[in-house]
Scaffold this motif. Sequence first.
Motif, PDB file in Angstrom:
ATOM      1  N   GLY A   1      16.754   3.583 -58.915  1.00  0.00           N
ATOM      2  CA  GLY A   1      17.079   5.029 -58.359  1.00  0.00           C
ATOM      3  C   GLY A   1      15.969   4.945 -57.509  1.00  0.00           C
ATOM      4  N   TRP A   2      15.967   5.878 -56.646  1.00  0.00           N
ATOM      5  CA  TRP A   2      15.250   6.458 -55.732  1.00  0.00           C
ATOM      6  C   TRP A   2      14.381   7.915 -55.790  1.00  0.00           C
ATOM      7  CZ3 TRP A   2      14.477   2.713 -51.984  1.00  0.00           C
ATOM      8  CH2 TRP A   2      15.388   1.669 -51.961  1.00  0.00           C
ATOM      9  N   MET A   3      13.065   7.698 -55.558  1.00  0.00           N
ATOM     10  CA  MET A   3      12.041   8.790 -55.755  1.00  0.00           C
ATOM     11  C   MET A   3      11.608   9.157 -54.443  1.00  0.00           C
ATOM     12  SD  MET A   3      10.440   8.931 -59.536  1.00  0.00           S
ATOM     13  CE  MET A   3      11.682   8.360 -60.932  1.00  0.00           C
ATOM     14  N   ASP A   4      11.365  10.398 -54.141  1.00  0.00           N
ATOM     15  CA  ASP A   4      10.347  10.827 -53.033  1.00  0.00           C
ATOM     16  C   ASP A   4       9.162  11.436 -53.974  1.00  0.00           C
ATOM     17  OD1 ASP A   4      11.135  13.401 -53.852  1.00  0.00           O
ATOM     18  OD2 ASP A   4      11.675  14.078 -51.846  1.00  0.00           O
ATOM     19  N   ASP A   5       8.262  11.978 -53.064  1.00  0.00           N
ATOM     20  CA  ASP A   5       6.825  12.672 -53.757  1.00  0.00           C
ATOM     21  C   ASP A   5       7.127  13.494 -54.870  1.00  0.00           C
ATOM     22  OD1 ASP A   5       5.660  10.792 -51.828  1.00  0.00           O
ATOM     23  OD2 ASP A   5       4.232  12.418 -51.435  1.00  0.00           O
ATOM     24  N   GLU A   6       8.421  14.580 -54.378  1.00  0.00           N
ATOM     25  CA  GLU A   6       8.684  15.745 -55.571  1.00  0.00           C
ATOM     26  C   GLU A   6       9.376  15.057 -56.588  1.00  0.00           C
ATOM     27  OE1 GLU A   6       8.890  19.430 -57.237  1.00  0.00           O
ATOM     28  OE2 GLU A   6       7.747  18.607 -55.567  1.00  0.00           O
ATOM     29  N   ALA A   7      10.319  14.023 -56.586  1.00  0.00           N
ATOM     30  CA  ALA A   7      11.105  13.487 -57.491  1.00  0.00           C
ATOM     31  C   ALA A   7      10.102  12.804 -58.617  1.00  0.00           C
ATOM     32  CB  ALA A   7      12.227  12.469 -57.083  1.00  0.00           C
ATOM     33  N   LEU A   8       9.107  12.069 -57.896  1.00  0.00           N
ATOM     34  CA  LEU A   8       7.895  11.673 -58.860  1.00  0.00           C
ATOM     35  C   LEU A   8       7.167  12.466 -59.543  1.00  0.00           C
ATOM     36  CD1 LEU A   8       6.377   8.882 -59.917  1.00  0.00           C
ATOM     37  CD2 LEU A   8       5.294   9.009 -57.771  1.00  0.00           C
ATOM     38  N   HIS A   9       6.983  13.751 -58.931  1.00  0.00           N
ATOM     39  CA  HIS A   9       6.166  14.857 -59.388  1.00  0.00           C
ATOM     40  C   HIS A   9       6.882  15.358 -60.583  1.00  0.00           C
ATOM     41  CE1 HIS A   9       3.727  18.523 -59.985  1.00  0.00           C
ATOM     42  NE2 HIS A   9       5.014  19.179 -59.855  1.00  0.00           N
ATOM     43  N   ARG A  10       8.032  15.581 -60.402  1.00  0.00           N
ATOM     44  CA  ARG A  10       8.756  16.122 -61.568  1.00  0.00           C
ATOM     45  C   ARG A  10       8.971  15.111 -62.540  1.00  0.00           C
ATOM     46  NH1 ARG A  10      14.082  18.903 -58.165  1.00  0.00           N
ATOM     47  NH2 ARG A  10      12.900  19.971 -56.887  1.00  0.00           N
ATOM     48  N   THR A  11       9.380  13.894 -62.374  1.00  0.00           N
ATOM     49  CA  THR A  11       9.168  12.909 -63.586  1.00  0.00           C
ATOM     50  C   THR A  11       8.030  12.697 -64.242  1.00  0.00           C
ATOM     51  OG1 THR A  11      10.803  11.439 -62.111  1.00  0.00           O
ATOM     52  CG2 THR A  11       9.580  10.421 -63.836  1.00  0.00           C
ATOM     53  N   LEU A  12       6.982  12.737 -63.672  1.00  0.00           N
ATOM     54  CA  LEU A  12       5.526  12.606 -64.240  1.00  0.00           C
ATOM     55  C   LEU A  12       5.219  14.004 -65.059  1.00  0.00           C
ATOM     56  CD1 LEU A  12       3.377  11.512 -61.269  1.00  0.00           C
ATOM     57  CD2 LEU A  12       4.207  10.056 -63.316  1.00  0.00           C
TER      58      LEU A  12
ATOM     59  N   THR B   1       7.602  16.557 -66.223  1.00  0.00           N
ATOM     60  CA  THR B   1       8.512  16.789 -67.036  1.00  0.00           C
ATOM     61  C   THR B   1       8.987  15.908 -68.211  1.00  0.00           C
ATOM     62  OG1 THR B   1      10.480  16.156 -65.944  1.00  0.00           O
ATOM     63  CG2 THR B   1       9.609  18.079 -65.337  1.00  0.00           C
ATOM     64  N   GLY B   2       8.521  14.705 -68.045  1.00  0.00           N
ATOM     65  CA  GLY B   2       8.800  13.626 -68.990  1.00  0.00           C
ATOM     66  C   GLY B   2      10.427  13.492 -68.994  1.00  0.00           C
ATOM     67  N   ARG B   3      11.016  13.770 -68.003  1.00  0.00           N
ATOM     68  CA  ARG B   3      12.645  13.275 -67.615  1.00  0.00           C
ATOM     69  C   ARG B   3      12.603  12.760 -66.156  1.00  0.00           C
ATOM     70  NH1 ARG B   3      16.592  16.709 -69.534  1.00  0.00           N
ATOM     71  NH2 ARG B   3      18.056  15.541 -68.431  1.00  0.00           N
ATOM     72  N   CYS B   4      13.609  11.635 -66.016  1.00  0.00           N
ATOM     73  CA  CYS B   4      13.434  10.943 -64.897  1.00  0.00           C
ATOM     74  C   CYS B   4      14.447  11.873 -63.820  1.00  0.00           C
ATOM     75  CB  CYS B   4      14.049   9.601 -65.036  1.00  0.00           C
ATOM     76  SG  CYS B   4      13.130   8.289 -65.383  1.00  0.00           S
ATOM     77  N   THR B   5      13.479  12.210 -62.659  1.00  0.00           N
ATOM     78  CA  THR B   5      14.122  12.894 -61.551  1.00  0.00           C
ATOM     79  C   THR B   5      14.411  11.876 -60.204  1.00  0.00           C
ATOM     80  OG1 THR B   5      13.362  15.003 -62.268  1.00  0.00           O
ATOM     81  CG2 THR B   5      14.131  14.868 -60.052  1.00  0.00           C
ATOM     82  N   TYR B   6      15.618  11.818 -59.960  1.00  0.00           N
ATOM     83  CA  TYR B   6      15.676  10.952 -58.530  1.00  0.00           C
ATOM     84  C   TYR B   6      16.210  11.824 -57.564  1.00  0.00           C
ATOM     85  CZ  TYR B   6      15.815   7.267 -62.402  1.00  0.00           C
ATOM     86  OH  TYR B   6      15.523   6.451 -63.382  1.00  0.00           O
ATOM     87  N   TRP B   7      16.281  10.824 -56.310  1.00  0.00           N
ATOM     88  CA  TRP B   7      16.663  11.620 -55.142  1.00  0.00           C
ATOM     89  C   TRP B   7      18.239  11.030 -54.826  1.00  0.00           C
ATOM     90  CZ3 TRP B   7      16.629  15.685 -51.913  1.00  0.00           C
ATOM     91  CH2 TRP B   7      17.107  15.527 -50.775  1.00  0.00           C
ATOM     92  N   SER B   8      19.012  11.620 -54.605  1.00  0.00           N
ATOM     93  CA  SER B   8      20.517  10.991 -54.507  1.00  0.00           C
ATOM     94  C   SER B   8      20.525  10.793 -52.807  1.00  0.00           C
ATOM     95  CB  SER B   8      21.710  11.835 -54.854  1.00  0.00           C
ATOM     96  OG  SER B   8      22.887  11.419 -54.370  1.00  0.00           O
TER      97      SER B   8
END
Length: 130
Positions: free
Chosen positions: A42-53, A55-62
Amino acid sequence: MTSTPPPSSLDPGIAARLKRSADGLLPAIAQQYDTGEVLMLGWMDDEALHRTLTTGRCTYWSRSRQEYWVKGDTSGHVQHVRSVALDCDADTLLVKVDQVGAACHTGDRTCFDADVLLPDTGSGAPAADQ
């Protein structure tokens, strides 16, 4: 996405290390933590990585929908984050997860099940040498 990422709560020390693509993204490889099975990319930007780190759940950018998505919010096939590592070039993330259900949007366990270009021969030698 634009070439300038939107403001994020990502730790500035981490953000400074990332080598993003022109559109501000990094590829994020999701791998099953206990078996090493590669599940998806998947793809992450800074905010998706922040949310992943955080929340403990993977957040991606579509890239197609131009929005964030949390893996499993609609399908129930959740990725619980076990660890996150940055590769040696600082341009790819490895997210080790505990995958619940299918990782692929097609319903397959991984995104790499359906179209094998070179099957594993099990011998360690390239298939052409068999």
